[in-house]
Write an enzyme that holds these catalytic residues in place. Structure first.
Site, short mmCIF file in Angstrom:
data_model
loop_
_atom_site.label_atom_id
_atom_site.label_comp_id
_atom_site.label_asym_id
_atom_site.label_seq_id
_atom_site.Cartn_x
_atom_site.Cartn_y
_atom_site.Cartn_z
N LYS A 139 42.54 37.76 29.53
CA LYS A 139 41.71 36.63 29.11
C LYS A 139 42.51 35.35 28.94
O LYS A 139 42.08 34.28 29.32
CB LYS A 139 41.03 37.00 27.80
CG LYS A 139 40.09 35.96 27.27
CD LYS A 139 38.81 35.95 28.05
CE LYS A 139 37.86 34.85 27.61
NZ LYS A 139 36.90 34.55 28.67
N GLU A 188 32.36 28.66 41.29
CA GLU A 188 32.34 29.48 40.08
C GLU A 188 31.59 30.80 40.33
O GLU A 188 32.02 31.86 39.88
CB GLU A 188 31.70 28.67 38.93
CG GLU A 188 31.44 29.43 37.65
CD GLU A 188 32.68 30.01 36.98
OE1 GLU A 188 33.81 29.78 37.45
OE2 GLU A 188 32.51 30.73 35.98
N LYS A 234 33.28 34.46 39.89
CA LYS A 234 32.72 35.50 39.02
C LYS A 234 32.57 36.81 39.80
O LYS A 234 32.93 37.87 39.32
CB LYS A 234 31.34 35.11 38.46
CG LYS A 234 31.30 34.06 37.40
CD LYS A 234 31.82 34.46 36.05
CE LYS A 234 33.28 34.20 35.91
NZ LYS A 234 33.74 32.95 35.44
N CYS A 240 49.07 39.71 26.93
CA CYS A 240 49.68 40.60 25.96
C CYS A 240 49.18 40.23 24.57
O CYS A 240 49.03 39.05 24.23
CB CYS A 240 51.20 40.55 25.93
SG CYS A 240 51.96 41.09 27.46
N GLU A 253 36.10 38.41 40.69
CA GLU A 253 36.96 38.91 39.61
C GLU A 253 36.40 40.15 38.92
O GLU A 253 37.16 40.98 38.43
CB GLU A 253 37.31 37.82 38.60
CG GLU A 253 36.17 37.32 37.77
CD GLU A 253 36.58 36.21 36.81
OE1 GLU A 253 37.74 36.17 36.40
OE2 GLU A 253 35.72 35.39 36.47
N ASN A 312 55.14 38.72 23.61
CA ASN A 312 54.17 38.11 24.53
C ASN A 312 54.86 36.88 25.12
O ASN A 312 55.36 36.04 24.39
CB ASN A 312 52.92 37.71 23.73
CG ASN A 312 51.96 36.85 24.53
OD1 ASN A 312 51.94 36.92 25.76
ND2 ASN A 312 51.18 36.05 23.84
N GLY A 313 54.92 36.81 26.45
CA GLY A 313 55.59 35.67 27.10
C GLY A 313 56.56 36.17 28.14
O GLY A 313 56.49 37.33 28.57
N HIS A 349 32.04 23.95 59.88
CA HIS A 349 33.41 23.63 60.33
C HIS A 349 34.30 24.86 60.29
O HIS A 349 35.52 24.72 60.31
CB HIS A 349 33.99 22.51 59.47
CG HIS A 349 33.21 21.24 59.57
ND1 HIS A 349 33.23 20.43 60.69
CD2 HIS A 349 32.35 20.65 58.71
CE1 HIS A 349 32.43 19.39 60.50
NE2 HIS A 349 31.89 19.51 59.30
N ARG A 359 43.47 40.60 26.12
CA ARG A 359 44.68 39.89 26.53
C ARG A 359 45.56 40.71 27.48
O ARG A 359 46.55 40.21 28.01
CB ARG A 359 45.52 39.51 25.30
CG ARG A 359 44.81 38.64 24.31
CD ARG A 359 45.69 38.36 23.11
NE ARG A 359 46.80 37.51 23.46
CZ ARG A 359 46.77 36.20 23.44
NH1 ARG A 359 45.68 35.57 23.08
NH2 ARG A 359 47.84 35.50 23.78
N TRP A 374 50.04 43.20 29.31
CA TRP A 374 49.65 42.75 30.65
C TRP A 374 50.98 42.58 31.38
O TRP A 374 51.75 41.67 31.11
CB TRP A 374 48.89 41.42 30.57
CG TRP A 374 48.36 40.96 31.88
CD1 TRP A 374 47.17 41.31 32.45
CD2 TRP A 374 48.98 40.05 32.79
NE1 TRP A 374 47.02 40.67 33.66
CE2 TRP A 374 48.11 39.90 33.89
CE3 TRP A 374 50.18 39.33 32.78
CZ2 TRP A 374 48.40 39.07 34.98
CZ3 TRP A 374 50.48 38.52 33.86
CH2 TRP A 374 49.59 38.39 34.93
C1 F6R Z 1 37.56 33.17 35.07
C2 F6R Z 1 38.43 32.86 33.96
C3 F6R Z 1 39.70 32.14 34.24
C4 F6R Z 1 39.94 31.06 33.16
C5 F6R Z 1 41.33 30.43 33.34
C6 F6R Z 1 41.57 29.31 32.36
O1 F6R Z 1 36.42 33.83 34.64
O2 F6R Z 1 38.15 33.16 32.84
O3 F6R Z 1 39.72 31.59 35.51
O4 F6R Z 1 38.95 30.10 33.26
O5 F6R Z 1 42.30 31.41 33.19
O6 F6R Z 1 41.47 29.77 31.06
P1 F6R Z 1 41.27 28.78 29.84
O7 F6R Z 1 39.94 28.13 30.00
O8 F6R Z 1 41.36 29.64 28.63
O9 F6R Z 1 42.38 27.78 29.92
#
Ligand code: F6R
Length: 602
Positions: free
Chosen positions: A597, A475, A479, A2, A482, A101-102, A498, A27, A75
């Protein structure tokens, strides 16, 4: 999650709010709304969908030319992303408007109480209890006091911007969710993230937990919830407007992938010389008997690589934990532990919670953070900023490679302070070579784009790597899932036999991290096993490696680097692959569904 934006000044608020919300859209982007205050009346406009939907609705909404207003991009947590549930939320008389937000954890109990007292709720959100609660305490001329009283009964986390029809004022309140004030010339802004303020002002004030700010055209006052006045320091933002624009790229994610050579150079700058590593903090490595790395998501994966790096360079044992698990399992931590928390945003609720747990148990703490002035950056004993510049695309890219770079610097720093003469000059010069090597990988973007056309129709994908490249496989898979919504799993390559090997057939793309290191020969055997079962092999290989190239259906060449550095190089084609798959599927890569984000809720 948010985004909040508020404005009070002399310009038309509506367009300023929309521009601010667009900057905060990473956000949350499932619904949005604004509320303006004019002639002792509140005017609002809300919409489900993205800010652009709200913007077009505002054009037909006949809102007044107010110079005071608050806005929100949502969000969803409580209640679906509908127009009714979009913020701002109001009291029964439409005198108070709140954006939040929260999460208000005791909202159910408060809502029942307020309903018994006759308040009528319009939405399913937790936020709406706030406007009614303020209404309960508000007697027509005590806005600030009413907010104070309402806040006192709240449990949970909240960043709030509140307006009242009778006051030319915004009240901003912070507990657990970030809020920053932007100080302009006879105008004041409030936002969830300083990046949204840069186009207006670089002078900012970060609110701390349990603080509230009263904003008017005459200035601002910051107080504790109990009313005590606090002197706040104005800080200068270093980021520029250009850094938060797309700069000719189609998406922020692509721009950020291509920024990595520069971003890594920035992480290294001023810290690395032929004498070793220099930080502005001093840390006595002798007290550190164990290191615990705490993070979430992509940052957690860089932590997994950090374990290899730190253990190899320093000999100090390292544990890596998901922040969300660590904080609730009563972990064994003591004064001889060093907790390293890694977070791009510096606001992730679980990482912040884990940091507090580690601190409370006596550990010293270091933060590896990108966003300057963020909550985690302020809470740790010492910090390493990534200096990667704003990361706006929801999928983390440059933060990941810069986090690994920072972990390498930290490991070298710890070791050189343990042993005055320890500096591996060869390793340090290889570290400095990274930006050039990354440039070389990025020049193959077109080839990755072609491979993406083959993978885009798959419904599953397997990513395999070993050692420092196992977290790279994790990772790469994260990527892809998501942003392209293709189910993908990362596995240590040797674990394939396994269980996951049962999945392999001619429809299963298997992405191998097959660059040369100690387990290279074994990876080749794993590739053979996949080939024997007709799986499609996509491999990241060193340029001079004909063996791996021959086993692969498709390959991307990368320059050789030692295994502690190779993750930084090898992840680049995987980021590009996910990006091009998602683009070719028509997905909005910067705002993929259901994500946000900055994950400021648990
Ligand atoms: C994946 C991604 C998330 C963040 C996670 C932690 O692409 O962006 O998995 O890595 O939410 O976020 P931060 O690093 O901001 O604590």
């Amino acid at each position: 999650m948010c985004g909040i934006f508020g404005y009070i000044g002399s310009k038309p608020a509506s367009s300023i709010l929309i521009a601010g919300l667009k900057r905060l859209e990473y956000r949350g982007y499932d619904s949005a709304g604004i509320c303006l205050v004019e002639n002792q009346e509140l005017f609002n406009c809300k919409s489900s969908g993205k800010i652009a939907d709200l913007e077009s609705k505002i054009l037909n909404a006949k809102l007044p030319q107010a110079t005071l207003g608050i806005g929100h991009t949502r969000w969803a947590t409580h209640g679906e992303p509908t127009e009714i549930n979009a913020h701002p939320h109001f009291d029964c008389k439409k005198e108070i408007a709140v954006v939040h937000n929260g999460i208000i954890e005791n909202f159910q109990a408060l809502k029942s109480l307020l309903e018994k007292e006759g308040h009528i709720f319009a939405s399913q959100t937790d936020t709406e209890v706030l406007s009614h609660l303020i209404e309960k305490f508000y007697s027509g001329n005590n806005f600030e006091k009413a907010v104070q009283e309402a806040v006192e009964v709240l449990e949970g986390t909240f960043g709030l911007a509140i307006v009242c029809n009778k006051e030319q004022k915004i009240i901003a309140v912070k507990k657990g969710s970030p809020l920053v004030l932007g100080i302009g010339d006879k105008e004041i802004f409030v936002a969830s993230d300083a990046a949204a303020l840069i186009s207006h002002t670089k002078r900012v004030i970060y609110l701390e937990d349990n603080e509230m700010a009263m904003l008017s055209t005459d200035g601002f006052a910051v107080k504790k919830f109990d009313g005590t006045i606090i002197e706040k320091e104005i800080q200068e933002l270093k980021w520029s407007v250009e850094q938060i624009e797309k700069g000719g790229f189609e998406h922020f994610m692509l721009k950020e992938i291509f920024e990595q050579p520069q971003a890594i150079a920035n992480t290294l700058r001023g810290r690395l010389s032929s004498n070793g590593v220099k930080f502005s903090f001093t840390l006595d490595p002798c007290f550190v008997k164990r290191i615990i790395i705490l993070a979430c998501g992509t940052s957690y994966y860089s932590g997994l690589i950090g374990k290899h790096i730190i253990e190899r360079i320093t000999g100090i044992p390292v544990e890596v934990d998901y922040a969300s698990e660590f904080r609730y399992r009563n972990p064994l931590v003591n004064e001889s532990d060093l907790a390293i928390v890694i977070s791009q945003s510096g606001e992730t609720a679980d990482t912040l919670g884990a940091l507090k747990t580690a601190k409370a148990k006596g550990a010293k703490t270091i933060g590896i953070v990108n966003v300057v002035g963020s909550t985690i950056a302020r809470e740790v004993d010492a910090g390493i900023y990534l200096h990667a510049g704003p990361e706006i695309g929801v999928a983390s890219t440059k933060a990941f490679t810069c986090q690994i770079t920072a972990l390498i610097l930290l490991a070298v720093y710890l070791q050189q302070n343990k042993d005055d003469c320890w500096v591996d000059l060869n390793f340090l010069s290889q570290l400095q070579e990274l930006p050039n090597q990354l440039q070389e990988v990025l020049s193959q973007a077109e080839k990755v784009k072609n491979i993406a056309q083959i993978i885009k129709t798959s419904t599953n994908a397997l990513y395999l790597g070993r050692g420092t490249n196992y977290p790279v496989a994790l990772e790469g898979a994260l990527k892809l899932k998501e942003i392209s919504y293709i189910h993908a799993e990362g596995y240590p390559a040797a674990e394939m036999k396994h269980g996951p090997i049962a999945l392999i057939d001619e429809n299963m793309p298997v992405v191998f991290l097959a660059t040369k290191d100690e387990t290279y020969e074994k990876i080749l055997s794993n590739m053979q096993e996949v080939k024997a079962r007709k799986g499609k092999i996509f491999a990241i290989v060193n340029s001079d490696d004909t063996l791996a190239k021959n086993l692969a259906d498709e390959f991307i060449e990368v320059p050789f680097a030692v295994d502690l550095l190779s993750p930084i190089i090898n992840v680049i084609p995987l980021q590009l692959l996910a990006y091009y798959v998602a683009v070719s599927k028509g997905i909005d890569v910067d705002k993929p569904r259901n994500l946000a984000k900055s994950v400021t809720v648990e």
